[in-house]
Design a protein around this motif. Sequence first.
Motif, PDB file in Angstrom:
ATOM      1  N   ILE A 177       5.260 -11.286  -9.952  1.00  0.00           N
ATOM      2  CA  ILE A 177       5.441 -11.287  -8.497  1.00  0.00           C
ATOM      3  C   ILE A 177       5.251  -9.882  -7.921  1.00  0.00           C
ATOM      4  O   ILE A 177       4.529  -9.685  -6.934  1.00  0.00           O
ATOM      5  CB  ILE A 177       6.840 -11.831  -8.134  1.00  0.00           C
ATOM      6  CG1 ILE A 177       6.953 -13.304  -8.533  1.00  0.00           C
ATOM      7  CG2 ILE A 177       7.103 -11.667  -6.643  1.00  0.00           C
ATOM      8  CD1 ILE A 177       6.022 -14.223  -7.797  1.00  0.00           C
ATOM      9  N   VAL A 178       5.893  -8.878  -8.554  1.00  0.00           N
ATOM     10  CA  VAL A 178       5.816  -7.514  -8.023  1.00  0.00           C
ATOM     11  C   VAL A 178       4.388  -6.987  -8.104  1.00  0.00           C
ATOM     12  O   VAL A 178       3.865  -6.395  -7.148  1.00  0.00           O
ATOM     13  CB  VAL A 178       6.778  -6.587  -8.794  1.00  0.00           C
ATOM     14  CG1 VAL A 178       6.534  -5.131  -8.431  1.00  0.00           C
ATOM     15  CG2 VAL A 178       8.217  -6.967  -8.491  1.00  0.00           C
ATOM     16  N   GLY A 179       3.725  -7.206  -9.246  1.00  0.00           N
ATOM     17  CA  GLY A 179       2.361  -6.723  -9.401  1.00  0.00           C
ATOM     18  C   GLY A 179       1.430  -7.294  -8.349  1.00  0.00           C
ATOM     19  O   GLY A 179       0.629  -6.566  -7.744  1.00  0.00           O
ATOM     20  N   PHE A 180       1.544  -8.597  -8.096  1.00  0.00           N
ATOM     21  CA  PHE A 180       0.685  -9.219  -7.088  1.00  0.00           C
ATOM     22  C   PHE A 180       1.082  -8.795  -5.681  1.00  0.00           C
ATOM     23  O   PHE A 180       0.221  -8.520  -4.840  1.00  0.00           O
ATOM     24  CB  PHE A 180       0.752 -10.742  -7.214  1.00  0.00           C
ATOM     25  CG  PHE A 180       0.108 -11.463  -6.070  1.00  0.00           C
ATOM     26  CD1 PHE A 180      -1.257 -11.381  -5.857  1.00  0.00           C
ATOM     27  CD2 PHE A 180       0.870 -12.198  -5.180  1.00  0.00           C
ATOM     28  CE1 PHE A 180      -1.860 -12.029  -4.794  1.00  0.00           C
ATOM     29  CE2 PHE A 180       0.284 -12.851  -4.115  1.00  0.00           C
ATOM     30  CZ  PHE A 180      -1.088 -12.772  -3.924  1.00  0.00           C
ATOM     31  N   ALA A 181       2.390  -8.746  -5.402  1.00  0.00           N
ATOM     32  CA  ALA A 181       2.850  -8.431  -4.041  1.00  0.00           C
ATOM     33  C   ALA A 181       2.392  -7.048  -3.609  1.00  0.00           C
ATOM     34  O   ALA A 181       1.907  -6.858  -2.486  1.00  0.00           O
ATOM     35  CB  ALA A 181       4.376  -8.535  -3.974  1.00  0.00           C
ATOM     36  N   VAL A 182       2.508  -6.064  -4.506  1.00  0.00           N
ATOM     37  CA  VAL A 182       2.093  -4.700  -4.160  1.00  0.00           C
ATOM     38  C   VAL A 182       0.586  -4.640  -3.956  1.00  0.00           C
ATOM     39  O   VAL A 182       0.090  -4.072  -2.968  1.00  0.00           O
ATOM     40  CB  VAL A 182       2.543  -3.715  -5.257  1.00  0.00           C
ATOM     41  CG1 VAL A 182       1.953  -2.335  -5.012  1.00  0.00           C
ATOM     42  CG2 VAL A 182       4.065  -3.637  -5.306  1.00  0.00           C
ATOM     43  N   ALA A 183      -0.162  -5.240  -4.884  1.00  0.00           N
ATOM     44  CA  ALA A 183      -1.624  -5.208  -4.771  1.00  0.00           C
ATOM     45  C   ALA A 183      -2.100  -5.924  -3.516  1.00  0.00           C
ATOM     46  O   ALA A 183      -3.004  -5.452  -2.815  1.00  0.00           O
ATOM     47  CB  ALA A 183      -2.249  -5.836  -6.018  1.00  0.00           C
ATOM     48  N   PHE A 184      -1.494  -7.064  -3.221  1.00  0.00           N
ATOM     49  CA  PHE A 184      -1.911  -7.829  -2.045  1.00  0.00           C
ATOM     50  C   PHE A 184      -1.583  -7.070  -0.761  1.00  0.00           C
ATOM     51  O   PHE A 184      -2.365  -7.093   0.197  1.00  0.00           O
ATOM     52  CB  PHE A 184      -1.221  -9.194  -2.052  1.00  0.00           C
ATOM     53  CG  PHE A 184      -1.676 -10.109  -0.952  1.00  0.00           C
ATOM     54  CD1 PHE A 184      -2.922 -10.710  -0.995  1.00  0.00           C
ATOM     55  CD2 PHE A 184      -0.865 -10.356   0.141  1.00  0.00           C
ATOM     56  CE1 PHE A 184      -3.353 -11.551   0.018  1.00  0.00           C
ATOM     57  CE2 PHE A 184      -1.278 -11.188   1.162  1.00  0.00           C
ATOM     58  CZ  PHE A 184      -2.525 -11.791   1.095  1.00  0.00           C
ATOM     59  N   SER A 185      -0.439  -6.385  -0.740  1.00  0.00           N
ATOM     60  CA  SER A 185      -0.060  -5.616   0.453  1.00  0.00           C
ATOM     61  C   SER A 185      -1.063  -4.498   0.716  1.00  0.00           C
ATOM     62  O   SER A 185      -1.507  -4.294   1.852  1.00  0.00           O
ATOM     63  CB  SER A 185       1.340  -5.030   0.279  1.00  0.00           C
ATOM     64  OG  SER A 185       2.296  -6.046   0.092  1.00  0.00           O
ATOM     65  N   VAL A 186      -1.436  -3.774  -0.335  1.00  0.00           N
ATOM     66  CA  VAL A 186      -2.407  -2.687  -0.172  1.00  0.00           C
ATOM     67  C   VAL A 186      -3.773  -3.251   0.216  1.00  0.00           C
ATOM     68  O   VAL A 186      -4.461  -2.721   1.096  1.00  0.00           O
ATOM     69  CB  VAL A 186      -2.510  -1.864  -1.472  1.00  0.00           C
ATOM     70  CG1 VAL A 186      -3.573  -0.780  -1.338  1.00  0.00           C
ATOM     71  CG2 VAL A 186      -1.164  -1.243  -1.808  1.00  0.00           C
TER      72      VAL A 186
END
Length: 753
Positions: free
Chosen positions: A339-348
Amino acid sequence: MMRPGAKQYVVARPLYSEESFAEEHEKVYRHRKTMLHHIRQYLTCDAKRAKNAALSLLPVIGWMKMYRIKEWLLSDIVSGVSTGLVAVLQGLAYCLLASLPPWYGLFSAFFPVVIYFFLGTSRHISVGPFPVLCLMIGAVVTRIVPDEGPPMNITGFEGLTRDEQRVIVASSVTFLAGIMQLAMGVFQIGFVVMYLSDTLVSGFTTAAAIHILVSQLKFVLGLQVPGISGPLSIIYTLEIIFNKIKSTNVCDVVISLVIMVVVFIVKEINDRFKSKLPVPIPIEVIMTVIACGVSYAFDFKTKYGIDVVGHIPTGYEPPMAPNLRIFQETAVEAFPMAIVGFAVAFSVAKVYSVKHDYTIDGNQELIAFGVSNIFGASFKSFAASTALSRSAVQESTGGKTQVAGLLSAIIVMIVTLALGYLLEPLPKSVLGAVVIVNLKGMLMQFREIPYLWRRDKPDCVVWIGTCLAAILLGLDLGLAAGLGVELISVVIRTQFPRCSVLANIKGTDIYKDRKDYINIFEPEGVKIFRIPSPIFFANIEFFRNKLVEALGFNPLRVLRKRNKALRTIRKLLKKGDLQCTSKGLMSTSSGPIKESEDEGDMEELDLPTDFKDLPIRIDWSAELPANICVPRVETHSLILDFAAVSFLDISALKGLKTALKELIRIEVDVYIVSCDQYILEKLHSCCFFDDEVQPSMFFLTLHDAMLHILEKHPEATEKKSDFDKIVTTVTVHHPGGSLRSRDRNVPDGETKF
């Protein structure tokens, strides 16, 4: 700003209740698709859908067809080389956070990037190691294979060194996180990241920055500190560091301070003059090269006992299968990583997609990162996301597409295959210093606390709660705790909304909170109550309590008082102590009449007042005979504004119906306005209406209901002497021409306010 009164509009139309509007305006019949129909449609395949599916699964086909070689290629080459140099350094540095040998960070900066080139939808993010994810992996690695003591009893660890065991753990948990991301992407559930608000992510990454800072102190100070995971691990780590502070390697400290000061100053120069610099100064790479040369020339490892990167194997290792036993041990940690890996990448990615005007697909991003992590883990890399600083380099140096990302992977590959030996004398304290300097952006998020406290206190509580939980409990449990705090804040906001009593703004059809305006009109006996949230099982009692507070009386208590009074009147009439006259009930007893105690079923007190066996109907607003006392109700009409009510559940339906019946039984007319059509349909399907609660109480707008009330109760405006006839503007449409308006007086008999 438009001058008040500069423009006016008036719509001349009949007064509408929901029923009258439905009778006059025929609705379009829309066939509702069933769940089976949606499933059948989803599984249906034709040539067009197959083509679209292929294009969506391989976005590279779409943007490569429009690639402008002359305009973009040179920019992508410059960006790729710059990003590749930074990726090499960050791969080595961030690998320390994962408690793995540094060269495995080069694998994570290569394999996921290649896969993302084909599957990703963002053109600007740089895929690879992300410090927060590395730290989360490091916590799992040190839990299963601790620095001191034997590793966990897992099949497949036999005959392997501690580093090899840790690599298996890191790659296996990465493989599992990739499977989770791929599954979420395939099943189109990328929306889960919506539950991670910007406030929560900010607090979480700030806590992660503190964990990263503490974890790098042992390299900066040159101390041997075992890796600790679990709740309060940061406290125990700091305790060990302070106990060993006398053993600090002075040379490591000096090198780290020099690196941090120089890198920090040059980064500030890059930020201040970024519009004038063609390419940001790659100060981390420059200082790393200098540190390598100085360390090699003066043999820091032998003379000063500095811990260096050491031997870096040339080439790539053969692929391996993940360890299924580790899947069982790390499933709980793998999910927050995914979740964290995707959430950060998607936000950027979302930030850059808005800046450069293209779209990204959240579900396809999940698939891209899932496959990237699965493929990379097979070649012993660890979980990949995107580092903010590295993505900023790729975008700011002119990168247009993921061709820059592919070129950065080629730079990493060249270092891995041919130039790795040049980095062997690099002190680990240099890598630690580079990591710490790059934490500036995340640590500066502390400045958000005063802003959030002034603007939105619940959001501030979410930020602080998430940050503290992640610091003390660890990143995995901290994320879960922060999500819990966030959901609680949402529940509290919907469970305790700011209800208000509205009043009419004089001379308009606008209704606002009566506390906020001076020039308002409130007809006598009319209350307008607004609840700005859904009504459901958790807030139905709050809604009823606020309604009672707004009315100024409890309808159930009034109803019971009236029914008790009726019992007393019947008994007194039977005894002859009361007599019916043309003026009403008269007491025939010379002495005071004592109200008798209640006898009979108490449940009857909650039923509608029944006058059928009485010779007259009692006027509850008049003076009652003897000492019979019943609370007076000054309100004759209540309007419930449902404009902001998005749904009602079954518990709310029951509570609402009970509240409406209590009001109707004490002769208060209730009107519900601006109700959503789907809520009305639900009320009909749930048999909400009966002889007391009827559909006629629903009106199209608040103003319609108010006009209806004033027509039904003209005395509400007759007592007001400060309302004159107003001038309105009627809009008339002339066929073939433009819209014109003319003034006219409101006709006599029309309700005006």
